[in-house]
Scaffold this motif. Structure first.
Motif, mmCIF file in Angstrom:
data_model
loop_
_atom_site.group_PDB
_atom_site.id
_atom_site.type_symbol
_atom_site.label_atom_id
_atom_site.label_comp_id
_atom_site.label_asym_id
_atom_site.label_seq_id
_atom_site.Cartn_x
_atom_site.Cartn_y
_atom_site.Cartn_z
ATOM 1 N N PRO A 3 -5.183 8.002 6.380
ATOM 2 C CA PRO A 3 -4.963 9.452 6.263
ATOM 3 C C PRO A 3 -3.630 9.811 5.604
ATOM 4 O O PRO A 3 -3.478 10.921 5.086
ATOM 5 N N ILE A 4 -2.683 8.894 5.608
ATOM 6 C CA ILE A 4 -1.366 9.158 5.022
ATOM 7 C C ILE A 4 -1.392 9.008 3.511
ATOM 8 O O ILE A 4 -0.799 9.803 2.777
ATOM 9 N N ILE A 5 -2.115 8.007 2.999
ATOM 10 C CA ILE A 5 -2.045 7.695 1.571
ATOM 11 C C ILE A 5 -3.088 8.424 0.732
ATOM 12 O O ILE A 5 -2.935 8.534 -0.480
ATOM 13 N N VAL A 21 0.836 -1.209 0.000
ATOM 14 C CA VAL A 21 0.000 0.000 0.000
ATOM 15 C C VAL A 21 0.872 1.261 0.000
ATOM 16 O O VAL A 21 0.617 2.212 -0.747
ATOM 17 N N ILE A 22 1.928 1.269 0.811
ATOM 18 C CA ILE A 22 2.820 2.431 0.877
ATOM 19 C C ILE A 22 3.531 2.644 -0.457
ATOM 20 O O ILE A 22 3.610 3.773 -0.965
ATOM 21 N N LEU A 23 4.029 1.577 -1.041
ATOM 22 C CA LEU A 23 4.769 1.689 -2.300
ATOM 23 C C LEU A 23 3.865 2.138 -3.440
ATOM 24 O O LEU A 23 4.272 2.929 -4.295
ATOM 25 N N LYS A 36 3.874 5.917 -5.683
ATOM 26 C CA LYS A 36 4.316 5.689 -7.057
ATOM 27 C C LYS A 36 4.426 6.984 -7.870
ATOM 28 O O LYS A 36 5.245 7.091 -8.790
ATOM 29 N N ASN A 37 3.604 7.970 -7.575
ATOM 30 C CA ASN A 37 3.671 9.234 -8.313
ATOM 31 C C ASN A 37 4.981 9.969 -8.055
ATOM 32 O O ASN A 37 5.445 10.742 -8.885
ATOM 33 N N ARG A 38 5.558 9.728 -6.899
ATOM 34 C CA ARG A 38 6.763 10.454 -6.497
ATOM 35 C C ARG A 38 8.029 9.620 -6.673
ATOM 36 O O ARG A 38 9.107 10.146 -6.929
ATOM 37 N N PHE A 39 7.892 8.309 -6.541
ATOM 38 C CA PHE A 39 9.045 7.419 -6.607
ATOM 39 C C PHE A 39 8.853 6.374 -7.707
ATOM 40 O O PHE A 39 7.726 6.033 -8.067
ATOM 41 N N GLY A 75 -2.973 7.128 -4.830
ATOM 42 C CA GLY A 75 -3.566 6.999 -3.505
ATOM 43 C C GLY A 75 -4.838 6.186 -3.525
ATOM 44 O O GLY A 75 -5.097 5.384 -2.623
ATOM 45 N N ARG A 76 -5.644 6.366 -4.585
ATOM 46 C CA ARG A 76 -6.891 5.614 -4.686
ATOM 47 C C ARG A 76 -6.620 4.128 -4.881
ATOM 48 O O ARG A 76 -7.258 3.275 -4.245
ATOM 49 N N LEU A 77 -5.670 3.788 -5.742
ATOM 50 C CA LEU A 77 -5.313 2.383 -5.964
ATOM 51 C C LEU A 77 -4.825 1.750 -4.675
ATOM 52 O O LEU A 77 -5.216 0.633 -4.320
ATOM 53 N N ALA A 78 -3.964 2.472 -3.945
ATOM 54 C CA ALA A 78 -3.444 1.958 -2.678
ATOM 55 C C ALA A 78 -4.569 1.732 -1.674
ATOM 56 O O ALA A 78 -4.617 0.703 -0.985
ATOM 57 N N ALA A 79 -5.492 2.698 -1.582
ATOM 58 C CA ALA A 79 -6.604 2.585 -0.628
ATOM 59 C C ALA A 79 -7.527 1.430 -0.998
ATOM 60 O O ALA A 79 -8.012 0.701 -0.123
ATOM 61 N N TYR A 80 -7.779 1.242 -2.284
ATOM 62 C CA TYR A 80 -8.623 0.127 -2.725
ATOM 63 C C TYR A 80 -7.993 -1.219 -2.365
ATOM 64 O O TYR A 80 -8.687 -2.154 -1.930
ATOM 65 N N VAL A 81 -6.684 -1.331 -2.557
ATOM 66 C CA VAL A 81 -5.987 -2.574 -2.208
ATOM 67 C C VAL A 81 -6.086 -2.829 -0.711
ATOM 68 O O VAL A 81 -6.324 -3.963 -0.271
ATOM 69 N N LEU A 82 -5.920 -1.779 0.075
ATOM 70 C CA LEU A 82 -6.002 -1.896 1.527
ATOM 71 C C LEU A 82 -7.386 -2.390 1.951
ATOM 72 O O LEU A 82 -7.514 -3.327 2.752
#
Length: 414
Positions: A411-413, A200-202, A206-209, A377-384
């Motif tokens: 709140p972070i992602i 989720v963090i990675l 992704k937009n930045r790294f 962020g949306r992709l990460a949140a959906y996976v979570l």
């Protein structure tokens, strides 16, 4: 001149405080991540997730009147308030059910079960209140670095496990002819949630790294846990990630990803709940429904069925249902808490069951609204969220440390 100096000093102090809060958030996350392993050596670490939940609720209670007093409006949005309101209704249902069901329970057990129910929102509030624009980027960058380093260490240890026999592989859990990857945990299920945290963090960063390689490594390690839930999470992620080529992908991607996840995990679901009705999970489901019907519509109350409290302070219902005569569900059985939805419908009734589903919908709406214009962020949140829903079919994830971790992340992602 003095005013300029004072303004600069105030800004510096605010930045220092924001940085300090960011460090505290990261430290608590790392402690909870390693809680299962370190808790055996440092006893108080076992309660880190509960501490975060309790502090978070205290911050929530304090922040509401303060935010209204300062700017005339509440810092909490409507969806967050709706989620909290549903939790309060379910809590009231639990207490009323304890009274109406007549099942004897200790007050301490009722309070503890109530806290376990609402703890995940306390964890969300913990990060939500302490995180600011000043430290959000710092926290995301630091977590991204930690994630990259951890994934590299895990991939090296996984490969070394075959060569020099490190204890990161579970040779007693052979599937497809290979051992499952458990890393430093007791089982591969915990390792799977550990990996999802870093995935989720990675993904969110992704937009930045340039995280594609690290994301690929995490997906590989998830498959190495050999858990069907992990396979389902990987399938869900890949469908969302590759679905960018579809027209109207905002509708098609989540649907396709959900179908893929269900397809991958369906065989395991049938095995646990349908084809073999004698498995502990199937038995807990059957009697959970029986309990919900028996105490319709409110349920049996806190600490009476399926929860950790009901297991530790052995519920009278278990004696009545004959669980005490079985090995896995007996007084010292280790699988009494290996469920989630049966516990929800039994303890809070069918009304509470429906409310909990509505709450999940509000959580989905919250992350969807919060990630407008932020695809990563949306992709990460959906996976979570997908991981939480999938894990809830086989265990009490919403009542444990991983729900604390995942809701601290939101709140972070977003």
């Amino acid at each position: 001149m003095n005013e300029h100096i004072n303004s600069y000093a105030q800004q510096r102090d605010k930045n220092l405080i924001a940085t300090l809060w960011g460090i505290i958030i990261i430290m608590m996350m790392m402690v909870i991540l390693l809680q299962e392993s370190l808790g055996a050596y440092v006893h108080f670490i076992r309660y880190a997730d509960e501490l975060v939940g309790a502090i978070g609720f205290l911050l929530l209670v304090i922040s509401v009147p303060l935010s209204i007093k300062q700017n005339g409006s509440n810092m909490w949005n409507k969806l967050e308030i709706k989620i909290l309101f549903i939790l309060l209704i379910i809590s009231v249902l639990g207490v009323v059910s304890n009274i109406t069901s007549g099942i004897e329970r200790k007050y301490s057990g009722i309070i503890l079960d109530f806290f376990n129910l609402v703890r995940f929102f306390g964890a969300y509030a913990f990060t939500r209140v302490l995180l600011s624009r000043r430290n959000k980027t710092q926290v995301k960058n630091a977590l991204n670095t930690i994630s990259r380093l951890t994934v590299l260490i895990m991939i090296v240890l996984y490969l070394a496990g075959f060569i020099i026999g490190l204890g990161v592989l579970d040779w007693s859990d052979l599937r497809f002819g290979i051992p499952s990857f458990k890393f430093i945990f007791e089982n591969s299920g915990s390792c799977s949630n550990f990996l999802v945290f870093f995935l989720v963090i990675l993904v969110a960063g992704k937009n930045r790294f340039k995280n594609d390689i690290y994301i690929g490594l995490v997906l590989f390690l998830l498959c190495c846990t050999l858990r069907f839930k992990s396979f389902a999470v990987v399938a869900f992620f890949l469908c969302l990630y590759l679905g960018n080529n579809f027209k109207h992908s905002k509708v098609i991607k989540p649907m396709l990803a959900s179908i893929a996840a269900v397809f991958v995990g369906w065989e395991q679901f049938l095995n646990y709940y349908v084809e073999n009705t004698k498995t502990p999970r199937s038995v807990l489901l059957q009697y959970g429904i029986k309990t919900a019907n028996r105490y319709f519509p409110l349920g049996s109350g806190f600490g009476t069925y399926g929860s950790s409290v009901a297991a530790n302070d052995y519920s009278p219902l278990y004696y009545e249902y004959g669980f005490a005569n079985t090995w896995t569900l007996g007084v010292n059985g280790g699988l009494l808490n290996d469920n989630f939805w049966p516990m929800i419908c039994a303890q809070y009734g069918w009304f509470g069951f429906v409310l909990y589903i509505v709450m999940f919908i509000y959580i989905y709406m919250l992350v969807k609204k919060s990630t407008d214009g932020n695809e990563a962020g949306r992709l990460a949140a959906y996976v979570l969220i997908a991981n939480i829903v999938l894990a809830s079919t086989g265990g009490p994830i919403m009542m444990g440390k991983y729900a604390t971790l995942f809701f601290m992340l939101i709140p972070i992602i977003v």
